[in-house]
Design a protein around this motif. Structure first.
Motif, PDB file in Angstrom:
ATOM      1  N   UNK A  46     -24.397  20.010  19.108  1.00  0.00           N
ATOM      2  CA  UNK A  46     -23.596  21.215  19.349  1.00  0.00           C
ATOM      3  C   UNK A  46     -24.016  21.931  20.639  1.00  0.00           C
ATOM      4  N   UNK A  47     -25.244  21.662  21.104  1.00  0.00           N
ATOM      5  CA  UNK A  47     -25.731  22.345  22.313  1.00  0.00           C
ATOM      6  C   UNK A  47     -25.826  21.388  23.498  1.00  0.00           C
ATOM      7  N   UNK A  48     -25.167  20.241  23.390  1.00  0.00           N
ATOM      8  CA  UNK A  48     -25.197  19.275  24.484  1.00  0.00           C
ATOM      9  C   UNK A  48     -26.525  18.570  24.648  1.00  0.00           C
ATOM     10  N   UNK A  49     -27.371  18.593  23.612  1.00  0.00           N
ATOM     11  CA  UNK A  49     -28.676  17.934  23.699  1.00  0.00           C
ATOM     12  C   UNK A  49     -28.560  16.434  23.485  1.00  0.00           C
ATOM     13  N   UNK A  50     -29.642  15.738  23.773  1.00  0.00           N
ATOM     14  CA  UNK A  50     -29.672  14.283  23.596  1.00  0.00           C
ATOM     15  C   UNK A  50     -30.165  13.986  22.175  1.00  0.00           C
ATOM     16  N   UNK A  51     -29.219  13.686  21.295  1.00  0.00           N
ATOM     17  CA  UNK A  51     -29.548  13.531  19.874  1.00  0.00           C
ATOM     18  C   UNK A  51     -30.549  12.394  19.647  1.00  0.00           C
ATOM     19  N   UNK A  52     -30.294  11.241  20.266  1.00  0.00           N
ATOM     20  CA  UNK A  52     -31.163  10.082  20.005  1.00  0.00           C
ATOM     21  C   UNK A  52     -32.585  10.308  20.509  1.00  0.00           C
ATOM     22  N   UNK A  53     -32.680  10.855  21.730  1.00  0.00           N
ATOM     23  CA  UNK A  53     -34.018  11.070  22.295  1.00  0.00           C
ATOM     24  C   UNK A  53     -34.783  12.101  21.456  1.00  0.00           C
ATOM     25  N   UNK A  54     -34.059  13.133  21.018  1.00  0.00           N
ATOM     26  CA  UNK A  54     -34.721  14.162  20.209  1.00  0.00           C
ATOM     27  C   UNK A  54     -35.160  13.583  18.872  1.00  0.00           C
ATOM     28  N   UNK A  55     -34.287  12.768  18.294  1.00  0.00           N
ATOM     29  CA  UNK A  55     -34.630  12.151  17.010  1.00  0.00           C
ATOM     30  C   UNK A  55     -35.925  11.343  17.136  1.00  0.00           C
ATOM     31  N   UNK A  56     -36.044  10.595  18.232  1.00  0.00           N
ATOM     32  CA  UNK A  56     -37.250   9.771  18.422  1.00  0.00           C
ATOM     33  C   UNK A  56     -38.493  10.649  18.541  1.00  0.00           C
ATOM     34  N   UNK A  57     -38.361  11.764  19.242  1.00  0.00           N
ATOM     35  CA  UNK A  57     -39.523  12.655  19.415  1.00  0.00           C
ATOM     36  C   UNK A  57     -39.879  13.357  18.099  1.00  0.00           C
ATOM     37  N   UNK A  58     -38.873  13.783  17.349  1.00  0.00           N
ATOM     38  CA  UNK A  58     -39.132  14.418  16.047  1.00  0.00           C
ATOM     39  C   UNK A  58     -39.811  13.422  15.105  1.00  0.00           C
ATOM     40  N   UNK A  59     -39.302  12.176  15.137  1.00  0.00           N
ATOM     41  CA  UNK A  59     -39.889  11.164  14.260  1.00  0.00           C
ATOM     42  C   UNK A  59     -41.359  10.959  14.610  1.00  0.00           C
TER      43      UNK A  59
END
Ligand code: UDP
Length: 561
Positions: A46-59
């Motif tokens: 919703x904020x134009x972020x990179x979902x996949x890259x963020x998911x990898x970092x959160x994981x």
């Protein structure tokens, strides 16, 4: 993924991993972290972020156990439940309708893994008139018992025990009944109690003047009491049962970031989050023990984890659904999050700093100042990307920030087991013990094992001897420097518990979960003196536990809130 120890595996399997309709576990620990990371990171779109890259970092940050969000997020993110917050406060007004509405809201929150706090201060006192029926009011404590029974029943269905905080203002005419409520066995088992004090109460003590008890329905003074005697009663009960704790409402209100939205009268069950009525807060904790490089703090890594942690929690707010519409609205306005720390004692061991030394207070101060500053830097950055929290303009914050609060020190009762570190900022209780949850978990302190083995001692033999002991200071075979690093909660003087709590509180927006332990030989006057010192140190609340007291505290197999 960093390997999990057997305690973490057991806890995950029993409580966190998803199951199918037949009760079979259908997820691995790594899949759990992927489920949570994917769900939270989906908020980035919703904020134009990179979902996949963020998911990898959160994981990565969770799988490496550098940072873990609170249990409801781990259990519910990416499932039908999707309620991600641990902490709630609900309003209770002086009417049957309001009381039973709060009761049904409580049931929904407990079902979803959250804990609830309430101020019962608005309820008319016992014996007061009930206009509609011409009857006699039964008072706050009697209504609290209904919440307690409801909690007891719901607990049996859920994966997590429902927990409550009951707060009563010290000026309420039923204050003595409230303060003494847990003196009887098996009463209010699912409640922690806190008596809410304010400047007027402490001023009356200082001035040696009588203190007014006021009927909240009529604002009439019902009677006057000796405030010193009332404080002594609180200390007596805390000496006997660990309850009640004391809240300092004026200190809490002075830190209320959104006073235009209302006053804060209560906290969540363990006391670390003062909230407005209908507010909720998502917590997450940095594992300090995983941010050490040799014998120093790895500040760069810590900065990175804190920034990611704030992002995890802000996304969790975005993704969370709430069981009550009023809560969803309030949370959307203030977006409070609570990044905290766990593994503080482990960190001290790695830095070779005894918990009981002045240097430990300096470490506490330096670490939390850093976490706090970085958490705010992260929230400012998020505000640039996503806009400030909607109530920001009328809040106390001068620059735009995404969250009304960013820091909280939670007990981390379960997530510290998953991370394999010491709980919150507490000193250890033992170096080896059986934790009486989930059928018994055998917990041993790896740092202690490594250290005694390095000195040529047989750790297995030693641990057998030390099992469940609350101190190792009298064991001759252990070298003195090792003993100093593994001082337990029982070895430390109350003033050190308080000094550490105060150091963390100075750099924490919300509050700090901490129990001040006292030896069995402590007197009621010692408890009173802890209360007074806590006030002098500007704490928001204080909880004591005397060794050998009859524990009435909820969530307390190791006594803590
Ligand atoms: N909590 C609860 N039931 C529990 C444990 C915790 O409702 O059995 C709530 C309560 O509000 C508490 C907060 O979760 O103050 C945080 O507790 P803790 O840090 O121990 O939770 P964890 O995330 O480690 O499970």
């Amino acid at each position: 993924m960093a390997s999990l120890d057997s305690v973490a595996r057991t806890v995950l399997r029993r409580r966190y991993l998803r199951r199918d309709e037949t009760g079979e576990v259908v997820e691995t620990p790594d899949e759990l972290f992927h489920r949570v990371a994917a769900d939270l990171a989906s908020a980035e779109a919703a904020f134009g972020g990179d979902v996949d890259a963020t998911e990898a970092r959160f994981h990565e940050v969770m799988a490496e156990r550098l940072f873990l969000p609170n249990s409801p997020t781990l259990m519910n993110a990416g499932t039908d439940l999707q309620q991600l917050a641990a902490c709630f406060v609900l309003p209770v007004e002086d009417s049957i309708e309001s009381i039973f509405e709060a009761l049904s809201q409580t049931a929904c929150i407990h079902q979803s893994g959250g804990g609830t706090g309430f101020s019962f201060s608005k309820l008319r006192p016992e014996g007061d008139v009930v206009g509609k029926t011409g009857g006699v009011a039964s008072g706050p404590v009697s209504f609290m018992q209904i919440f307690d029974s409801a909690t007891e029943q719901i607990k049996q269905g859920g994966r997590r025990r429902g927990a409550n905080m009951g707060v009563l203002h010290v000026s309420h005419p039923d204050v003595e009944t409230f303060v003494s409520a847990k003196g009887e066995a098996d009463v209010l088992r699912n409640f922690n109690l806190s008596v809410a004090t304010d400047a007027a109460f402490w001023d009356a003590i200082d001035a040696g003047e009588p203190y007014d008890l006021v009927n909240p329905r009529t604002d009439e003074i019902v009677r006057q009491v000796d405030p010193e005697a009332l404080l002594e009663l609180v200390a007596e009960m805390a000496w006997e049962t660990g309850d009640p704790g004391v809240l300092f409402l004026d200190t809490i209100e002075a830190a209320n970031p959104t006073p235009q939205l209302g006053h804060i009268e209560a906290t969540n069950p363990c006391g670390e989050v003062p909230l407005l009525p209908y507010e909720a807060c998502v917590l997450g904790s940095v594992n300090l023990a995983a941010h050490v490089d040799g014998e120093t703090v790895d500040w760069d890594r810590l900065r990175e984890t804190v920034h990611l942690g704030v992002r995890v929690l802000d996304d969790a707010i975005e993704r969370s659904t709430f069981p009550v519409p009023e809560i969803a609205e309030r949370v959307a306005e203030t977006r409070k999050v609570g990044v905290g720390v766990m593994g503080f004692h482990d960190l001290l061991v790695d830095l070779r700093v005894p918990y009981g030394s002045p240097a430990a207070v300096e470490v506490a101060e330096a670490v939390m100042r850093f976490v706090h500053d970085e958490a705010w830097a992260a929230s400012r950055q998020l505000a640039e990307e996503r806009g400030p929290f909607p109530a920001w303009e009328s809040s106390v914050h001068e620059t735009p920030v995404r969250n009304a609060t960013t820091t909280t020190v939670a007990p981390t009762g379960t997530i510290s087991l998953l991370a394999g570190c010491s709980a919150g900022i507490e000193p250890i209780y033992n170096v080896a013990y059986t934790k009486h949850v989930l059928g018994g978990l055998e917990i041993r302190n790896d740092r202690f094992v490594d250290m005694v083995e390095a000195r040529g001692l047989d750790a297995e033999v030693l641990l057998e001897d030390l099992h469940d002991r609350t101190t190792i200071q009298d064991v001759e075979s252990i070298p003195d420097d090792v003993k100093r690093l593994f001082q337990t909660a029982h070895d430390l003087p109350p003033r050190q518990h308080l000094a550490v709590q105060a150091a963390f509180q100075r750099h924490t927006d919300n509050a700090v979960s901490k129990t001040v332990n006292l030896p069995a030989s402590a007197s009621v006057a010692d408890v009173e003196s802890v209360f007074r010192t806590a006030r002098e140190l500007d704490l928001k609340g204080v909880t004591v536990f005397r060794s050998g007291a009859s524990t009435g505290q909820v969530l307390g197999e190791a006594p803590r809130r």
